[in-house]
Design a protein around this motif. Structure first.
Motif, short mmCIF file in Angstrom:
data_model
loop_
_atom_site.label_atom_id
_atom_site.label_comp_id
_atom_site.label_asym_id
_atom_site.label_seq_id
_atom_site.Cartn_x
_atom_site.Cartn_y
_atom_site.Cartn_z
N VAL A 94 0.91 -1.27 0.04
CA VAL A 94 0.08 -0.11 -0.09
C VAL A 94 0.87 1.07 0.04
N TYR A 154 -6.21 -1.10 5.87
CA TYR A 154 -4.69 -1.44 5.98
C TYR A 154 -4.30 -2.77 6.28
N ILE A 184 -1.33 -6.56 4.30
CA ILE A 184 -0.22 -6.19 3.53
C ILE A 184 1.14 -6.41 3.79
N SER A 236 4.02 -4.80 2.82
CA SER A 236 5.01 -3.84 2.61
C SER A 236 3.97 -2.44 2.56
N LEU A 237 4.74 -1.49 3.15
CA LEU A 237 3.94 -0.02 3.17
C LEU A 237 4.79 1.00 2.75
N ILE A 245 0.22 0.56 11.53
CA ILE A 245 0.50 -0.32 10.56
C ILE A 245 0.78 -1.62 10.99
N PHE A 296 8.28 -1.05 6.26
CA PHE A 296 7.71 0.01 6.12
C PHE A 296 8.78 0.98 5.55
#
Lengths: 221, 120
Positions: free
Chosen positions: A140, A158, A161, A163-164, A186, A195
């Motif tokens: 995201v 959120y 996922i 990876s952000l 997150i 991250f």
């Protein structure tokens, strides 16, 4: 006439999930790392993809599947200008890509020699999350102007996922945004997610993202 | 808006099972929706009434069993539910959490009406 209860207990998305699994098997067999990039409109998905291509295309062969709700080729033109194979999937107004659409995209792409396939999902955070495509990682892209409280206010979008990417860190001097607070949200929803605070505009923090991606690509070999 | 695609998937699954079990019609469907699944029950219901027309599921009732989002605090072990907003652990205030419930989106069972079967 008789009434009867039939137990089923089946994931309603299982038809899509099955095709997603087949897509992933195909991509595995060709050692192609595939990432599904999701974000709300304007977070910087296309900027992230373009800069990633600029940084990695001298080391890896990259291809892109572009999901768009309308037959507007603005994004795919930018990518093909970099001499990268790109297939645009027009979802015909649908708010998300699904595994079947990606399968048709995969059939049109020459996959031989490709190391990294980037799927740019439709600009929308809610719907794409429900549809697996066959990706190895879903990512995201969030951005500083959206605010640091979003993982807390919208925990459902959120979720799931690996990876952000937090884009537009160059705006931090002008916006009240607590990166640690955002990151904790997150992490609570996606333990162990990678991250990456960065700026696609200045390139600040970008090397950490591409280094991570390089390792993932090499792990596929 | 993705609920149309989701509802089509639900209809296909329900019709498959109904036909396999010699149903004359489907009376109701028991659906489990977790709070974190991004699926809106009202929206599924809206599409259902339209797309189930002229199928074995026509006029069936959708029964939604909603599951709240549930977390476990990995620091102190307390389990807690949230209603909408993500909050720290109510016991120790920690944010080292793991989701244990809320992602579900399942068709649990269907209730069908069977015709008279000579073998029964």
């Amino acid at each position: 006439m008789s009434k009867k209860t039939i137990p089923i207990v089946k994931k309603i998305m299982s038809a899509n999930d099955q095709i997603a699994e087949e897509n992933q098997e195909l991509l595995d067999s060709k050692n192609i790392l595939t990432i599904n990039v999701m974000a709300s409109p304007g977070s910087g998905k296309t900027s992230l993809i373009l800069r990633t291509i600029e940084n990695l295309s001298n080391q890896f062969n990259i291809a892109v599947i572009e999901g768009d709700t309308a037959p507007v080729t603005l994004d795919s033109d930018k990518i093909s200008n970099l001499n990268i194979p790109v297939i645009q999937i027009n979802t015909g107004g649908e708010c998300h890509l699904d595994a079947l659409m990606v399968r048709s995209g995969l059939e049109k792409l020459d996959l031989s020699g490709i190391d990294l396939l980037i799927i740019e999902n439709v600009g929308n955070l809610i719907c794409p999350a429900a549809f697996r495509l066959g990706e190895h990682f879903s990512i995201v892209v969030a951005s500083i102007p959206e605010g640091d409280d979003k993982p807390y206010k919208y925990p459902n979008i959120y979720r799931g996922i690996q990876s952000l990417v937090l884009n537009k860190t160059d705006l931090l001097p002008y916006v009240d945004f607590n990166i640690e607070y955002f990151k904790n949200g997150i992490e609570a929803l996606n333990p162990g997610a990678a991250f990456f605070p960065l700026s696609c505009k200045t390139g600040d923090g970008f090397a950490r993202w591409t280094d991570w991606l390089k390792i993932r690509i090499q792990e596929m070999k | 808006m993705h609920e149309l695609a989701v509802t089509e998937s639900l209809l296909n699954t329900a019709c498959d099972y109904a036909i396999k079990n010699n149903a004359q019609r489907v009376i109701s469907l028991n659906i489990v929706i977790g709070d974190l699944s991004s699926i809106i029950g009202d929206s599924v219901q809206f599409y259902w009434d339209i797309i189930s027309e002229n199928t074995i599921c026509e006029n069936s009732t959708l029964v939604f069993n909603k599951l709240p989002a549930k977390f476990i605090c990995q620091s102190c072990g307390v389990e807690f539910e949230i209603n909408g907003e993500l909050l720290p652990c109510p016991s120790c205030g920690g944010m080292n959490l793991r989701t244990i419930q809320g992602d579900e989106f399942l068709l649990e069972s269907i209730e069908i009406e069977k015709g008279l079967n000579k073998n029964e």
